[in-house]
Design a protein around this motif. Sequence first.
Motif, PDB file in Angstrom:
ATOM      1  N   PRO A 809       7.887 -12.308  -5.454  1.00 17.25           N
ATOM      2  CA  PRO A 809       7.185 -11.059  -5.795  1.00 17.25           C
ATOM      3  C   PRO A 809       7.016 -10.127  -4.606  1.00 17.25           C
ATOM      4  N   ASP A 810       6.926 -10.694  -3.406  1.00 16.03           N
ATOM      5  CA  ASP A 810       6.804  -9.850  -2.217  1.00 16.03           C
ATOM      6  C   ASP A 810       8.044  -8.993  -2.019  1.00 16.03           C
ATOM      7  N   ASP A 811       9.227  -9.546  -2.319  1.00 16.13           N
ATOM      8  CA  ASP A 811      10.463  -8.774  -2.183  1.00 16.13           C
ATOM      9  C   ASP A 811      10.491  -7.622  -3.199  1.00 16.13           C
ATOM     10  N   LEU A 812      10.006  -7.904  -4.416  1.00 14.60           N
ATOM     11  CA  LEU A 812       9.979  -6.845  -5.428  1.00 14.60           C
ATOM     12  C   LEU A 812       8.937  -5.788  -5.071  1.00 14.60           C
ATOM     13  N   ALA A 813       7.839  -6.205  -4.450  1.00 13.95           N
ATOM     14  CA  ALA A 813       6.828  -5.244  -4.002  1.00 13.95           C
ATOM     15  C   ALA A 813       7.413  -4.297  -2.957  1.00 13.95           C
ATOM     16  N   SER A 814       8.267  -4.829  -2.087  1.00 17.13           N
ATOM     17  CA  SER A 814       8.895  -3.977  -1.071  1.00 17.13           C
ATOM     18  C   SER A 814       9.779  -2.916  -1.706  1.00 17.13           C
ATOM     19  N   VAL A 815      10.440  -3.273  -2.807  1.00 14.41           N
ATOM     20  CA  VAL A 815      11.252  -2.288  -3.532  1.00 14.41           C
ATOM     21  C   VAL A 815      10.339  -1.263  -4.202  1.00 14.41           C
ATOM     22  N   ALA A 816       9.302  -1.750  -4.873  1.00 12.62           N
ATOM     23  CA  ALA A 816       8.406  -0.858  -5.619  1.00 12.62           C
ATOM     24  C   ALA A 816       7.741   0.164  -4.715  1.00 12.62           C
ATOM     25  N   THR A 817       7.450  -0.230  -3.492  1.00 14.97           N
ATOM     26  CA  THR A 817       6.760   0.670  -2.560  1.00 14.97           C
ATOM     27  C   THR A 817       7.716   1.420  -1.643  1.00 14.97           C
TER      28      THR A 817
END
Length: 890
Positions: A809-817
């Motif tokens: 989820p941290d990797d997806l958070a980096s994309v989202a932000t």
Amino acid sequence: MKDVKKTIRLAIGCALLFILLSQVIAMGSDTSPPASQVKLIFIHHSTGENWLSDENGGLGSVLMQNNYFVSDTYYGWGPDSIGDRTDIGNWYEWFNGPSSSTYLSALYAESSQSSSYSRLSSDPGGENIVVMFKSCFPNSNLGGNSGNPPTSGDNPLRGQDASSEYMTVENAKGIYIDLLNYFATRQDKLFVAITAPPLSSSETSSGYAANARAFNNWLINEWLAGYPYKNVAVFDFYNVLTSNGGSSNVNDAGLSGGNHHRWWNGAVEHVQTLTSNISAYPTASDDSHPTQAGNRKATQEFIPLLNYFYNQWKAQAPALCTMSPVADIKANGSDARISISEGDPLAITISLDPVCHAGVSGDWWLVASTPDGLIFFDVSGGTLAWQKGFSVSLKYPLITLPSYQVPALSDMRAGSYTFYFGVDMNMNGSLDMDSLAYDSVGVEVLPASQTPGQSSLQPADFQYLGAFRLPDGGERPLTFEYGGNAMTYYPDGDPTDGGDEIDDGYHGSLFISGHERMPYGELPDGNQVAEVTIPVPVNSKDLGALNYAQFVQGFKDVTGGLFAAYDEIPRMGMEYLNHPVTGPKIHLSFGQHFHMTPEQQMPTHAWFDIDLSTPDTKGAWYIGNQTLYSVNEYIFAIPQTWADTNTGGRVLATGRSRSGGLSGMGPALFAYKPWDNNGNPYQAGTRLSETVLLQYAASTVTSDIERCLNNYQAPDEWHGGAWITSSTGKTGVLFAGTKSNGTKYWYGYVNAEGPDLPCVDSAQASEAWLCRLSDGTPCPDSDRKECTHTSEKGWWSTRFDAQILLYSPDDLASVATGQTQPYEPQPYAVMDIDDYLYLPDSSETIGYGTGNQRLDRISDVAYDRAHDLLFILENMADGAKPVVHVWRVR
């Protein structure tokens, strides 16, 4: 000299004050029409229809002349045909009942005519501002005692018609008292109550008629006596119709004597000089509909009063409160999401600033979403305790609440929690989204032994429990054969635990789609949905040893006709979500193999209700401007706190991974939310705002294998997904599907000479990208040829495996932000689950392949977050039916 200046300033100030007061007084007594067009809606039945008619009462025409754009409701109008119900007891349904927000949203948006009358030619746009509502003459048969006070509390007249035994003066008063609770929350509207017309002498009794007179006098003189706002008014249609000019066809409009409600000599006059409680204008002795003369009198007296009511309301409008109450909730003093360990103290504090709504009757809500479902804080009877379920915490007028610490939850096990605190301004025990003000805060409870490096879900954390079979249905499409395209878990399903007396530990139910649609009219009503129980899974390679699920709800078409164009190799996803703002819904995606023609470019997402017999499907919507190939399959829920931090509260994830790379060379994922701040679904056809979480390069953008999933091959398809947050604190984003792991892969057919030999479609054999080696380089020229084949055309490989991908989820958070590109995240772990599957050689080998070349091994995924259970469908495992496999996530 100073005294002179002071005197002058005082005189000027007094003069300005006098001018200002004169303007306010003039505005308050103004009967002139609105300066610009005002939208007005009239709720009525046949008497109102006659009153509006140009040939009868002429009200519609005169409203038009006074700059009102008029619409109306009649029998059959609106959601649940609420227009059928306009008796006094029904006003509770319209304005206070559990479905009132649905009815009123439709009412405020209505701009059509249900009756015939002249009106302004152009709609000024926006919502209706003035709401007139009237009951018909049967409501003048009132029982009870005219001197009794209004009924308070649970009023038995709620939802009842005029023939009810509860149709009494005191109950009718109670209904109207309750209306003020809602009206006070909508000071942006002017509500005009029109009293019910009187009955003819042969259709009533003197007692009932006297009660009707007393009730309508109470509406005029007492109902609004303590109401502080000017957004509610009454016109006494009843009194106006109890005197005439000598006969029922001659009225006494403009005469000094008689019974009137009008603007007279510069003031409002409500007068009764003739003692009569029956209609002076009956159409016949047994027909209480007012004659043209009576309706024309009512029009003449009403219009100046309406203008007066409108101008009084507008005069107060600048001082009206336009701000919502401010609710606040904190966890350990923080507004942002926090993490604590099991056993750590947690302080939940709430506060409320009612702003200018102090004293308004309302419902107070304190609710939490936990790993075990919804809970609410119960204040009724002084209990002050957390209870299971979803309910109002307190019904009480809004007050200023300083910071208050709520009693703690006991035994908070590891998992995700979201706490919600808010108020709405309609004291009815139902969540009224149009007046709701709320706040939320997230808490992640980690196992006491967990350290930061242990939070990622690993393959070793999956414990295989076994599988179960799906029940036999009927003829297609009412069968699971050739089905299993979509599945979701429902925590409140199967409350009887399949009828077992002993708790088997497998709670809830699964919604699963049945036989797929077939094109060219062969089976247009496929992909229906059924609900089934969850039996104890059995770990056996013998299908005969497995338990059967049972039907909870049989197959129903839940699409509402929204996706009729999608019938050739359909794609579908479902996810149950009980969000506090929308209530329980199953969110739906729908598409098909090709989206090439305009007819194949329709919206792809919707939602429906849990009761399959009345799904009330809403939608359909697009996911932004994304290609349909990348959005219309799996759907799963995102933890609320993660969504609040990274996606602007978009708590649903959706995507698709189609063979050939049209959706991107790997799974695509987008966060979305199909409702507005009031919990209402967006208008059909809306392009919903989305947050990109994962998006690899598509084959339509590049012919190279780049910006893609590691080890990507064109036949890859990922059909299911889930966001795992286990009770042990492990987390990961999961995709399940059929992975091509061959030494070669190609677009064409299965080669009858062996699985290691390509068989390329001859029409495109010259295209190098149609046949590749495992490293992505083109096949030798000798491989790019057609052959004797034994399959349908499509993407094939020398080997397929059923696999699970795990993303951080941290990797997806980096994309989202915006910190990393959507194609950068890669799985941190891969699981091969072929060993757990049955994988029989299907009789449908031409479409599915055999052995290592077996396609579509698994499809959708469902996740029981409260009990750490993962469900995966294996296609064509039980004849033509799927089988459900179960893992526990530890």
